[in-house]
Structures are given as C-alpha cells and as structure tokens.
Motif scaffolding. Structure first.
Motif, PDB file in Angstrom:
ATOM      1  N   ALA A   1      -1.529 -38.044  18.116  1.00 32.43           N
ATOM      2  CA  ALA A   1      -1.258 -37.738  19.616  1.00 32.43           C
ATOM      3  C   ALA A   1      -2.953 -37.191  20.290  1.00 32.43           C
ATOM      4  N   ASP A   2      -3.419 -36.511  19.542  1.00 30.03           N
ATOM      5  CA  ASP A   2      -4.671 -35.693  19.758  1.00 30.03           C
ATOM      6  C   ASP A   2      -5.728 -36.907  20.049  1.00 30.03           C
ATOM      7  N   THR A   3      -5.824 -37.693  18.974  1.00 35.57           N
ATOM      8  CA  THR A   3      -6.816 -38.874  19.205  1.00 35.57           C
ATOM      9  C   THR A   3      -6.580 -39.548  20.107  1.00 35.57           C
ATOM     10  N   LEU A   4      -5.374 -39.916  20.540  1.00 37.49           N
ATOM     11  CA  LEU A   4      -5.130 -41.016  21.448  1.00 37.49           C
ATOM     12  C   LEU A   4      -5.420 -40.225  22.909  1.00 37.49           C
ATOM     13  N   VAL A   5      -4.969 -39.040  23.027  1.00 37.82           N
ATOM     14  CA  VAL A   5      -5.407 -38.199  24.397  1.00 37.82           C
ATOM     15  C   VAL A   5      -6.864 -38.311  24.469  1.00 37.82           C
ATOM     16  N   GLN A   6      -7.545 -38.051  23.243  1.00 37.33           N
ATOM     17  CA  GLN A   6      -9.108 -38.087  23.246  1.00 37.33           C
ATOM     18  C   GLN A   6      -9.778 -39.357  23.518  1.00 37.33           C
ATOM     19  N   ALA A   7      -9.074 -40.460  23.277  1.00 33.25           N
ATOM     20  CA  ALA A   7      -9.653 -41.875  23.562  1.00 33.25           C
ATOM     21  C   ALA A   7      -8.876 -42.199  25.142  1.00 33.25           C
ATOM     22  N   GLY A   8      -8.254 -41.498  25.829  1.00 29.73           N
ATOM     23  CA  GLY A   8      -8.121 -41.900  27.247  1.00 29.73           C
ATOM     24  C   GLY A   8      -6.649 -42.298  27.402  1.00 29.73           C
ATOM     25  N   ILE A   9      -5.585 -42.011  26.403  1.00 33.10           N
ATOM     26  CA  ILE A   9      -4.434 -42.527  26.622  1.00 33.10           C
ATOM     27  C   ILE A   9      -3.566 -41.387  27.540  1.00 33.10           C
TER      28      ILE A   9
ATOM     29  N   GLU B   1      -9.958 -46.247  13.673  1.00 42.45           N
ATOM     30  CA  GLU B   1     -10.323 -47.184  14.739  1.00 42.45           C
ATOM     31  C   GLU B   1      -9.877 -47.024  15.927  1.00 42.45           C
ATOM     32  N   ILE B   2      -8.769 -46.029  15.776  1.00 43.91           N
ATOM     33  CA  ILE B   2      -8.172 -45.905  17.234  1.00 43.91           C
ATOM     34  C   ILE B   2      -8.862 -45.207  18.429  1.00 43.91           C
ATOM     35  N   GLU B   3      -9.723 -44.403  18.024  1.00 47.93           N
ATOM     36  CA  GLU B   3     -10.617 -43.858  19.485  1.00 47.93           C
ATOM     37  C   GLU B   3     -11.259 -44.793  20.093  1.00 47.93           C
ATOM     38  N   GLN B   4     -12.125 -45.638  19.040  1.00 45.63           N
ATOM     39  CA  GLN B   4     -13.041 -46.531  19.642  1.00 45.63           C
ATOM     40  C   GLN B   4     -12.307 -47.711  20.305  1.00 45.63           C
ATOM     41  N   THR B   5     -11.260 -48.265  19.679  1.00 42.30           N
ATOM     42  CA  THR B   5     -10.512 -49.353  20.365  1.00 42.30           C
ATOM     43  C   THR B   5      -9.918 -49.154  21.401  1.00 42.30           C
ATOM     44  N   VAL B   6      -9.054 -47.864  21.406  1.00 45.76           N
ATOM     45  CA  VAL B   6      -8.285 -47.660  22.676  1.00 45.76           C
ATOM     46  C   VAL B   6      -9.416 -47.380  23.858  1.00 45.76           C
ATOM     47  N   LYS B   7     -10.490 -46.877  23.602  1.00 46.95           N
ATOM     48  CA  LYS B   7     -11.370 -46.600  24.532  1.00 46.95           C
ATOM     49  C   LYS B   7     -11.995 -48.190  25.199  1.00 46.95           C
ATOM     50  N   SER B   8     -12.396 -48.908  24.233  1.00 54.59           N
ATOM     51  CA  SER B   8     -13.132 -50.180  24.845  1.00 54.59           C
ATOM     52  C   SER B   8     -11.933 -51.125  25.263  1.00 54.59           C
TER      53      SER B   8
END
Lengths: 204, 204
Positions: free
Chosen positions: B160-168, B134-141
């Motif tokens: 890290a890749d996922t986090l960056v993808q989500a806007g971190i 749920e990292i990507e969706q949660t971090v984005k919203s």
DNA sequence: TAGATTGTTAATCGATTAACAATC
DNA sequence: TAGATTGTTAATCGATTAACAATC
C-alpha cells in the motif's frame, strides 16, 4: 443483555482483528487510544462500544490483549467453529475453498455445491462437490446455519431461498445482487464494484 | 457542489446496481418506493440522497431508469473506464483477474504484480505478471489511480505504501488487515471473516 | 503517591423519517 | 381532472464525542 445497535456489533470484529494482530506481535496490553489509532476510530467510541457488554479494562492500565480477545470472541460467538456451506465453485468459489484464513478464525467450509454437472463429484482439497439439488437435504441434516453464495447473479436469489428454507440464518453473498431474505436471516454482501465506485467518486 | 456525506455517496452504487438490474429486465420507469423495497431502504432516504445532487424525477411518475443510471454514473465518475493495478496473484488474485464483472462496470485490470519469482512473466488472460519491484515505475508511467491488493496480510501495508507513493488514490484491500494511508487516499476493505463475524453474533 | 486510563454521563452532532405542498 | 410521486422542510431519532469522576 440490552439491545445492542447493529453498528456497534459491526465494529467488534474490527477490534478483534486488530487485537489478534497485536497478540501475534507479542503485545500484552493495549489501550482504547492505541486501538483507535490503528483502526481510525476514536478512543471514546471503543470504550463506549465495549461498555455495552461489560467492563473489560483496568483504569490507568488499559486492556489485556488476550483476555479482551477472549471476551470479544465469546460475545460474537466466535469461540467455536462454524461449519459453512459454499454454493458455486467457479473461480471465486475455488479461491474461497482454498483460502487458509477461515480455519484459524473459526469457520470451516464443510460442504461444496454447484449446478454444473461437469463439476459434480470432483474434489477440492478433499471435499466433494455436490449437486445443487442436494442443498436442502444436506444443509438440514448437517444442521448448517452459515452459507456463502458464489454463484452468478441470476441464480443467487433462488439459491438463497433454498438455503433459507433449509435452515441457513447467515449468508455471505458474493453475487452482485441485493438478496431478499425473511426476517431473522442475515445477509452480508461482498461486491468489489460497489467498493470501487464508492472510492472513484472522490477522484477527478 | 455542497459537501456530501460519505454515507450518502456510499449508497449511490447500490442504487446504480439495482437500476442496472431493472434496465436489464426491461423496466423503463421506477419510483423511490420501488427502488427502496428492492434495497431495504426507505423511499424518503432515496429521495433525500438524490436531492443532494439535483432533481432527477418527475412528480406523479417517478424516475426514468436509463437517465437516472446516466446521472449516477456521471456523479460517481463511473461514466469512463478506470485502469486498475492488481497486486498479488494467488488464488484470489487469479479469481479477480478472471472475473468478468469489472469490464461492463467500467473497471479494467491493466497490470498484474507479484513478489514470487516463479510467477513473474507468466500470463493471465494475456496479461503478463510483473515483479513487485516494478510497481512504482509502472503505476506512475501508466498514471494509475486505482489498485487492488490481494497479497498476504504481512506484506499488504508495504505494498500500500508503495502504491500510494506511486500515485494510487483508491485501494481495494483484500488482505485481512487495516491499512493506514495518508489523507486523500481512500481504502475499502474486503474481509470475509469480518462479515461472517458480524452475522454469527445473531446466531445462538 | 502521581500518572494514566477506564467507564459513563451529558452535550453535540448528524442521519433518518414523516409529512406535505408542488406538480406531472 | 384525479391520482401519484417528487423534492424539501421540520421533527425525530440515534450515534459520536467531550469531559471527568473513579480508580488502578
């Protein structure tokens, strides 16, 4: 050995960590270029840094991973096991005591100390928590040179003074305060707030 | 604002920490000399660093502690609260979640993630552990920009890749590995082994 | 051999320090 | 005022980079 700049010594552990990783992945040979890419450092800088200590590569080929690991471990005195005292067994101290990454890299938490009477005598991974009052005598008789401080900020300086008094020469400080120590004693600070603030400057 | 060297930005949090401590001790006014002594930095360097951002002192007097704190917080964007995602709730992650030092300095761990199904849904200090999926969706919203990674080394790069993808845009990495991130993303590494090895070089 | 990479030198670049006029 | 400390300039110091001969 000529005088080596601190900043050069500070990069050697990064090289070592990257090389260890390569070895774990079965890489036999690497180059200053490849190493630099992984670390975000120029190849010239890596070659220059290593040249302070000797010649470790082969023209046209690069560096043998295993033997460069050996050389760096020797330079850093990481080719032996260092016993480490840990002062402060709160949440963070307990996490450090449990951390499995120290052993394989040559560090062994050999003694635990805390000021809280409720914790004295309790065991963590088979290691008994000793009272802070025993720091000086224990550190001396075990001839410890390395310690980690994971106490609250307000007691960290006093703890550091006691440790230095007892012969500690390298302190890894997790308390959020700048420690003052005499000449000849090294301190490294780990404070997540400092690192976070260094990054949010670049956010809008 | 002219281009500020990273190394200058990196010292500002140290100044801020020392000033906060002074304030807590009731000190109203300080000088570049006093500040430098506490931090082991020359007074000239402190004045030079501050001069990149404006004039904050008074000749003959020094700096007002409270107003310099305010100025530095503003420069660093530490004059607001940043929500932070924490990925990896092992011993270290739990210690970070419990750490009381983030809140007073403007950081709030707002989300916890872990890959271990046994941990999902459990609560730490009232915060529910979410699955890594749920990292990507949660971090984005939640529009999060800051994250901490406290996973094992082998999953840290993927996280890290996922986090960056989500806007971190700012990552504090506790995993013992050099992370590779795109331009515009900041990473700070915290690895106790690196710090210990930097010090044992100086031991015999 | 031809291609590649080291170790090292010299040039460039950037950071720190010393010093002082300005001024509170 | 006299004393102190800032902000800033210029000089010094040190670190990084570019380039290449040596050589595997």
């Amino acid at each position: 050995m000529p005088r080596i700049p601190d900043i050069v010594v500070g990069r050697l552990p990064l090289y070592l960590r990257a090389l260890n990783r390569m070895q774990a992945q079965g890489v036999d040979i690497t180059s200053s270029h490849e190493l630099g890419q992984q670390l975000g450092i120029s190849s010239a800088q890596i070659r220059k840094d290593l040249s302070h200590f000797g010649e470790f590569g082969k023209q046209g080929t690069g560096y043998n991973v295993v033997s460069l690991i050996g050389a760096l471990q020797h330079i850093l005195h990481a080719d032996r096991t260092w016993d480490v005292a840990l002062v402060g067994v709160g949440d963070l101290g307990r996490a450090l005591a449990h951390y499995g990454g120290f052993g394989p890299r040559g560090f062994h938490i050999s003694h635990l100390f805390d000021a809280d009477p409720a914790k004295i005598g309790k065991k963590i991974d088979g290691l008994t928590i000793q009272p802070a009052s025993e720091i000086e005598q224990t550190v001396k008789s075990a001839n410890l040179k390395v310690a980690m401080i994971a106490t609250p900020a307000n007691t960290a300086q006093a703890v550091a003074d006691t440790l230095v008094q007892a012969g500690i020469r390298s302190i890894l400080n997790y308390a959020p305060i700048s420690l003052t120590v005499p000449e000849g004693v090294r301190v490294q600070h780990i404070d997540p707030i400092i690192h976070l603030q260094r990054m949010i400057y670049y956010l809008d």
